[in-house]
Design a protein around this motif. Structure first.
Motif, PDB file in Angstrom:
ATOM      1  N   GLY A 180      30.238  53.111   4.149  1.00 59.44           N
ATOM      2  CA  GLY A 180      29.691  52.779   2.843  1.00 59.44           C
ATOM      3  C   GLY A 180      28.666  53.792   2.413  1.00 59.44           C
ATOM      4  O   GLY A 180      28.917  54.998   2.456  1.00 59.44           O
ATOM      5  N   SER A 197      31.829  55.072   9.194  1.00 56.86           N
ATOM      6  CA  SER A 197      31.242  54.169  10.167  1.00 56.86           C
ATOM      7  C   SER A 197      30.460  54.956  11.212  1.00 56.86           C
ATOM      8  O   SER A 197      30.871  56.037  11.632  1.00 56.86           O
ATOM      9  N   ARG A 255      20.967  43.358   6.754  1.00 56.21           N
ATOM     10  CA  ARG A 255      22.229  43.466   6.034  1.00 56.21           C
ATOM     11  C   ARG A 255      23.005  44.701   6.461  1.00 56.21           C
ATOM     12  O   ARG A 255      22.446  45.754   6.738  1.00 56.21           O
ATOM     13  N   ASN A 256      24.332  44.556   6.498  1.00 53.40           N
ATOM     14  CA  ASN A 256      25.248  45.671   6.759  1.00 53.40           C
ATOM     15  C   ASN A 256      24.968  46.356   8.089  1.00 53.40           C
ATOM     16  O   ASN A 256      25.081  47.574   8.213  1.00 53.40           O
TER      17      ASN A 256
END
Length: 311
Positions: A193, A203, A227-228
């Motif tokens: 992301g 990743s 988060r994430n």
């Protein structure tokens, strides 16, 4: 359970032997600084450190992985100041991250333009414990970081700093299995992301603690964000993560808290750090810090440079 990387048996970070670890640990903690002031070195001209200034800074880096210089340059915005100090300590391979300036150095200031407001470093919000570049791949790990203050905030913006080797010691002394878990190759995953500042990335899977092949020194990759972040489902990894978070927030006495003022800077081997929220005064000089992140570790701060017999 995922595999552990091979670590030489004579490394203080090998779990196979306590002899080398104990020797390194005792030397590490002997006369360890207890205040931020003990990390500060006064520098007459940061663009050209004297040998005495360099050695004073290097001594602190070898013991704590960090040093603060007070260069007396005030609010001089010349980026040659941090760049010159970095080069003196062997820092040349810079990570020119997304939203950095054209020269690779990042201007950390509240910025309402473009993508900046979406990313915490360019806001006045607090930032939780982390090491820089935790979302980078193994090949692009951030080994060292420099900060140079041009203008502090009108109020707030303090940093807390913790030597990652001290965090390692606290965990290992309590339960070596925590170290085993946090050295697993898939301990922490950052999904594909955006990185913390908006750049596209794939990743990033890797350990929290690892040993640098060239220097033999300890490296840490960590974020307290929720988060994430993908943590291994291994129960021991989960326990170690929770224990580390508690140590950082509640229990580590060997943390340093303070604020860089104009003309001051931090050189470190990417130690754990956070940032308090801050406020600027409208119409006055805004908080401005320069940040440089390097793929290099500070030169002459490896295990062999400590002068410990047998290491």
């Amino acid at each position: 359970m995922s595999h552990l990387p091979e670590i030489p048996s004579d490394s203080p970070f090998s779990l196979a032997s306590s002899e080398h670890y104990n020797r390194w640990r005792d030397a590490k903690l002997e006369n360890y600084p207890t205040s931020l002031e003990q990390l500060v070195v006064q520098v007459a001209n940061p663009r050209a450190l004297t040998d005495a200034e360099y050695q004073a800074m290097l001594a602190r880096l070898r013991q704590t992985n960090m040093v603060i210089y007070d260069g007396g340059t005030g609010d001089d915005p010349d980026k040659a100041i941090p760049r010159a100090i970095g080069e003196r300590f062997g820092l040349r391979r810079m990570d020119a991250n997304y939203l950095s300036d054209e020269d690779g150095i990042t201007s950390l200031t509240v910025n309402p333009e473009g993508d900046h407001p979406s990313y915490i470093p360019y806001t006045n919000r607090a930032i939780r414990w982390h090491s820089d570049g935790y979302y980078n791949t193994e090949a692009k790990q951030i080994r060292s970081v420099m900060l140079h203050c041009v203008h502090p905030a009108a109020q707030g913006g303090e940093n807390r700093l913790i030597d990652h080797e001290v965090a390692y010691i606290r965990l290992r002394d309590e339960n070596p299995d925590y170290i085993h878990a946090l050295m697993l190759a898939d301990a922490m995953t950052i999904p594909p992301g955006k990185d913390a500042e908006g750049g596209s990335r794939g990743s990033a899977v890797g350990p929290v603690f690892s040993v640098e092949p060239q220097s033999g020194a300890l490296h840490m990759r960590y974020t307290a964000r929720k988060r994430n972040i993908g943590w291994s489902k291994e129960p021991l990894v989960q326990q170690a993560r929770d224990r580390l978070e508690l140590l950082l927030d509640k229990e580590v006495e060997a943390s340093f808290q303070g604020r860089l003022e104009s003309g001051m800077g931090l050189v470190c081997n990417n130690v754990l750090h956070d940032r308090a929220a801050f406020d600027d005064i409208p119409g006055a000089s805004q908080r401005l810090l320069y940040r440089a992140r390097y793929f290099d570790r500070v030169a002459h701060t490896g295990i062999s440079d400590l002068g410990l017999k047998g290491l």
